[in-house]
Design a protein around this motif. Structure first.
Motif, mmCIF file in Angstrom:
data_model
loop_
_atom_site.group_PDB
_atom_site.id
_atom_site.type_symbol
_atom_site.label_atom_id
_atom_site.label_comp_id
_atom_site.label_asym_id
_atom_site.label_seq_id
_atom_site.Cartn_x
_atom_site.Cartn_y
_atom_site.Cartn_z
ATOM 1 N N ASP A 1 0.869 -1.171 0.000
ATOM 2 C CA ASP A 1 0.000 0.000 0.000
ATOM 3 C C ASP A 1 0.907 1.223 0.000
ATOM 4 O O ASP A 1 2.087 1.114 -0.322
ATOM 5 C CB ASP A 1 -0.999 -0.033 1.173
ATOM 6 N N ARG A 2 0.381 2.373 0.382
ATOM 7 C CA ARG A 2 1.179 3.590 0.283
ATOM 8 C C ARG A 2 2.351 3.618 1.255
ATOM 9 O O ARG A 2 3.343 4.288 1.020
ATOM 10 C CB ARG A 2 0.308 4.827 0.485
ATOM 11 N N TRP B 1 -4.975 -12.525 -1.402
ATOM 12 C CA TRP B 1 -3.672 -12.464 -0.757
ATOM 13 C C TRP B 1 -3.413 -13.714 0.086
ATOM 14 O O TRP B 1 -2.302 -14.229 0.112
ATOM 15 C CB TRP B 1 -3.567 -11.216 0.105
ATOM 16 N N ASP B 2 -4.447 -14.178 0.784
ATOM 17 C CA ASP B 2 -4.298 -15.367 1.623
ATOM 18 C C ASP B 2 -3.927 -16.585 0.772
ATOM 19 O O ASP B 2 -3.051 -17.367 1.137
ATOM 20 C CB ASP B 2 -5.589 -15.606 2.398
ATOM 21 N N GLU B 3 -4.570 -16.745 -0.380
ATOM 22 C CA GLU B 3 -4.271 -17.868 -1.270
ATOM 23 C C GLU B 3 -2.860 -17.763 -1.853
ATOM 24 O O GLU B 3 -2.140 -18.764 -1.936
ATOM 25 C CB GLU B 3 -5.303 -17.940 -2.392
ATOM 26 N N GLN B 4 -2.445 -16.563 -2.253
ATOM 27 C CA GLN B 4 -1.109 -16.384 -2.807
ATOM 28 C C GLN B 4 -0.034 -16.662 -1.759
ATOM 29 O O GLN B 4 0.976 -17.311 -2.045
ATOM 30 C CB GLN B 4 -0.938 -14.957 -3.344
ATOM 31 N N LEU B 5 -0.244 -16.193 -0.533
ATOM 32 C CA LEU B 5 0.721 -16.427 0.528
ATOM 33 C C LEU B 5 0.784 -17.910 0.884
ATOM 34 O O LEU B 5 1.871 -18.448 1.116
ATOM 35 C CB LEU B 5 0.380 -15.588 1.764
ATOM 36 N N GLY C 1 -13.153 -3.173 8.316
ATOM 37 C CA GLY C 1 -11.971 -2.446 7.854
ATOM 38 C C GLY C 1 -11.255 -3.178 6.736
ATOM 39 O O GLY C 1 -11.640 -4.272 6.327
ATOM 40 N N LYS C 2 -10.168 -2.551 6.267
ATOM 41 C CA LYS C 2 -9.462 -3.091 5.109
ATOM 42 C C LYS C 2 -7.976 -3.279 5.371
ATOM 43 O O LYS C 2 -7.183 -3.244 4.461
ATOM 44 C CB LYS C 2 -9.665 -2.155 3.915
ATOM 45 N N GLU D 1 -2.972 -2.078 3.786
ATOM 46 C CA GLU D 1 -4.340 -1.605 3.544
ATOM 47 C C GLU D 1 -4.757 -2.019 2.138
ATOM 48 O O GLU D 1 -4.128 -1.631 1.154
ATOM 49 C CB GLU D 1 -4.411 -0.088 3.698
ATOM 50 N N ALA D 2 -5.805 -2.820 2.061
ATOM 51 C CA ALA D 2 -6.295 -3.332 0.777
ATOM 52 C C ALA D 2 -7.230 -2.317 0.133
ATOM 53 O O ALA D 2 -7.855 -1.498 0.813
ATOM 54 C CB ALA D 2 -7.040 -4.645 0.984
#
Length: 185
Positions: free
Chosen positions: A101-102, A170-174, A140-141, A160-161
């Motif tokens: 994120d930023r 993200w959970d699947e990729q990790l 929240g995100k 922050e998504a």
């Protein structure tokens, strides 16, 4: 008995008054920078500026010379950027998880897990990791990833998504990266 109004101890002439009552930024135990006499400081400051000006004029005068990159002159490419490009070329053969994120960034690939928050960063090889934990908030995100080490320390980072739907992705990729590289002891 007479009572005096005001402080019984007066500061010495020329010495600034110290303490939280006079300076709201005063923190006990932290020393202030040492004061440099004005006469000695002006001579020392003039020399480095002259030396920088001479070096710039000397480098500009020679057609084959290259001026050194200083704080005001950025180099062509930062060393960290070069290292990241080399990592990208080497690590292209297996699954890679990357979320940013930023302010925060996490990268998990064949070399390990790299966390970055603002200007601070840390890197863990796979043999330095005891567990990797993910947490999605109910509201929240902010997706939290925590790296646990064998010496019972943990390093959380919040990303922050853009949307809550990214949490599952993200959970699947990790999980794919952890399945490929992480070995439980």
């Amino acid at each position: 008995m007479e009572q005096r109004i005001g402080s019984s101890s007066k500061p010495l002439e020329g010495e600034p008054v110290k303490g939280a009552g006079f300076d709201p930024a005063f923190i006990p135990g932290i020393t202030a920078p040492a004061a440099v006499p004005a006469q000695a400081g002006s001579e020392d400051e003039a020399e480095p500026q002259d030396a920088v000006a001479e070096a710039d004029s000397a480098a500009a005068g020679k057609p084959g010379s290259v001026a050194p990159a200083g704080p005001d002159q950025p180099s062509d490419e930062a060393p960290a950027d070069q290292a990241e490009k080399a990592d990208d070329e080497d690590g292209a053969d297996g699954p890679v998880f990357e979320a940013a994120d930023r302010r925060a960034r996490i990268v998990a690939d064949r070399k390990g897990v790299r966390l970055r928050l603002d200007e601070e960063s840390c890197e863990f090889r796979w043999d330095e990791i005891a567990a990797v934990e993910t947490e999605s908030p109910r509201f929240g995100k902010r997706f939290t990833i925590t790296v646990h080490t064998p010496d019972r320390r943990w390093y959380p980072i919040e990303i922050e998504a853009t949307a809550r739907a990214r949490f599952q992705e993200w959970d699947e990729q990790l999980d794919a990266v952890l399945d490929a590289y992480f070995e439980e002891a």
